[in-house]
Design a protein around this motif. Structure first.
Motif, mmCIF file in Angstrom:
data_model
loop_
_atom_site.group_PDB
_atom_site.id
_atom_site.type_symbol
_atom_site.label_atom_id
_atom_site.label_comp_id
_atom_site.label_asym_id
_atom_site.label_seq_id
_atom_site.Cartn_x
_atom_site.Cartn_y
_atom_site.Cartn_z
ATOM 1 N N VAL A 18 0.557 -1.499 -0.128
ATOM 2 C CA VAL A 18 -0.048 -0.033 0.390
ATOM 3 C C VAL A 18 0.684 1.222 -0.364
ATOM 4 O O VAL A 18 1.561 1.555 0.618
ATOM 5 N N THR A 19 0.615 2.468 -0.946
ATOM 6 C CA THR A 19 1.455 3.401 -1.197
ATOM 7 C C THR A 19 0.395 4.573 -0.970
ATOM 8 O O THR A 19 -0.825 3.939 -2.074
ATOM 9 N N GLY A 20 1.167 5.265 -1.176
ATOM 10 C CA GLY A 20 -0.284 6.585 -1.474
ATOM 11 C C GLY A 20 -0.382 7.554 -0.114
ATOM 12 O O GLY A 20 -0.138 7.375 0.931
ATOM 13 N N ASN A 21 -2.173 7.945 0.448
ATOM 14 C CA ASN A 21 -2.901 8.407 1.146
ATOM 15 C C ASN A 21 -2.762 7.528 2.164
ATOM 16 O O ASN A 21 -4.394 7.230 1.830
ATOM 17 N N PHE A 22 -2.366 7.296 3.259
ATOM 18 C CA PHE A 22 -3.690 6.048 3.948
ATOM 19 C C PHE A 22 -3.654 5.953 5.455
ATOM 20 O O PHE A 22 -2.431 6.933 6.306
ATOM 21 N N ARG A 23 -3.933 5.641 6.437
ATOM 22 C CA ARG A 23 -3.935 5.117 7.453
ATOM 23 C C ARG A 23 -4.470 3.866 7.763
ATOM 24 O O ARG A 23 -4.810 3.093 7.343
ATOM 25 N N VAL A 24 -3.673 3.556 8.762
ATOM 26 C CA VAL A 24 -3.639 1.886 8.894
ATOM 27 C C VAL A 24 -4.305 2.246 11.021
ATOM 28 O O VAL A 24 -3.398 2.715 11.068
ATOM 29 N N VAL A 25 -5.218 1.401 10.863
ATOM 30 C CA VAL A 25 -6.111 2.116 12.784
ATOM 31 C C VAL A 25 -6.151 0.409 12.859
ATOM 32 O O VAL A 25 -6.489 -0.617 12.306
ATOM 33 N N ASN A 26 -6.330 0.117 14.362
ATOM 34 C CA ASN A 26 -5.887 -1.390 15.091
ATOM 35 C C ASN A 26 -7.757 -1.596 15.306
ATOM 36 O O ASN A 26 -8.479 -0.538 14.860
ATOM 37 N N GLY A 28 -9.352 -0.639 18.442
ATOM 38 C CA GLY A 28 -9.786 0.179 18.519
ATOM 39 C C GLY A 28 -9.310 1.226 17.978
ATOM 40 O O GLY A 28 -10.329 2.592 18.726
ATOM 41 N N GLY A 29 -9.482 1.445 16.664
ATOM 42 C CA GLY A 29 -8.759 2.783 16.464
ATOM 43 C C GLY A 29 -8.279 3.748 16.261
ATOM 44 O O GLY A 29 -7.970 4.971 15.568
ATOM 45 N N LYS A 30 -6.831 3.546 16.787
ATOM 46 C CA LYS A 30 -5.753 4.455 16.918
ATOM 47 C C LYS A 30 -4.963 3.790 15.330
ATOM 48 O O LYS A 30 -5.058 3.056 15.504
ATOM 49 N N ILE A 31 -3.794 5.383 15.774
ATOM 50 C CA ILE A 31 -3.918 4.859 14.059
ATOM 51 C C ILE A 31 -2.748 4.026 14.302
ATOM 52 O O ILE A 31 -1.733 4.065 15.711
ATOM 53 N N ILE A 32 -2.478 3.529 13.363
ATOM 54 C CA ILE A 32 -0.932 2.219 13.698
ATOM 55 C C ILE A 32 0.210 2.314 12.989
ATOM 56 O O ILE A 32 1.338 1.871 13.280
ATOM 57 N N GLU A 33 -0.378 3.396 11.750
ATOM 58 C CA GLU A 33 1.117 3.412 10.095
ATOM 59 C C GLU A 33 -0.138 4.324 9.559
ATOM 60 O O GLU A 33 -0.979 4.189 9.359
ATOM 61 N N ASN A 34 0.944 5.074 9.130
ATOM 62 C CA ASN A 34 0.352 6.075 8.245
ATOM 63 C C ASN A 34 1.727 6.671 7.258
ATOM 64 O O ASN A 34 1.696 7.841 6.682
ATOM 65 N N LYS A 35 2.713 5.772 7.118
ATOM 66 C CA LYS A 35 3.961 5.882 6.607
ATOM 67 C C LYS A 35 4.058 5.158 5.195
ATOM 68 O O LYS A 35 4.197 3.663 5.585
ATOM 69 N N GLU A 36 4.017 5.381 4.187
ATOM 70 C CA GLU A 36 4.607 4.454 3.191
ATOM 71 C C GLU A 36 5.691 4.209 3.201
ATOM 72 O O GLU A 36 6.621 4.720 2.703
#
Ligand code: FES
Length: 63
Positions: A18-26, A28-36
């Motif tokens: 996955v590349t580009g603008n995204f967020r991975v959330v766990n 519980g809704g916490k962002i755990i990754e946002n870098k490509e």
């Protein structure tokens, strides 16, 4: 290739890249990754889900 904001690339026999603008959330809704890029497990064998840990190279995953 057409310009898109987020690209999900299926790597044959391996993870979803996955590349580009995204967020991975766990869960519980916490962002755990946002870098490509991020590599998400498709084989089910990773010990570090949702991320790929290279297990696909040892478990016969081939699609
Ligand atoms: S795709 Fe790499 S560990 Fe599952």
């Amino acid at each position: 290739m057409e310009k898109v904001n987020t690209l999900f690339k299926v790597n044959e026999g391996g993870p979803l890249e996955v590349t580009g603008n995204f967020r991975v959330v766990n869960s519980g809704g916490k962002i755990i990754e946002n870098k490509e890029p991020v590599y998400l497990c498709r084989c089910g064998g990773s010990s570090n889900k949702p991320y790929c840990d290279g297990s696909h190279n040892r478990n016969g995953f081939s699609i």
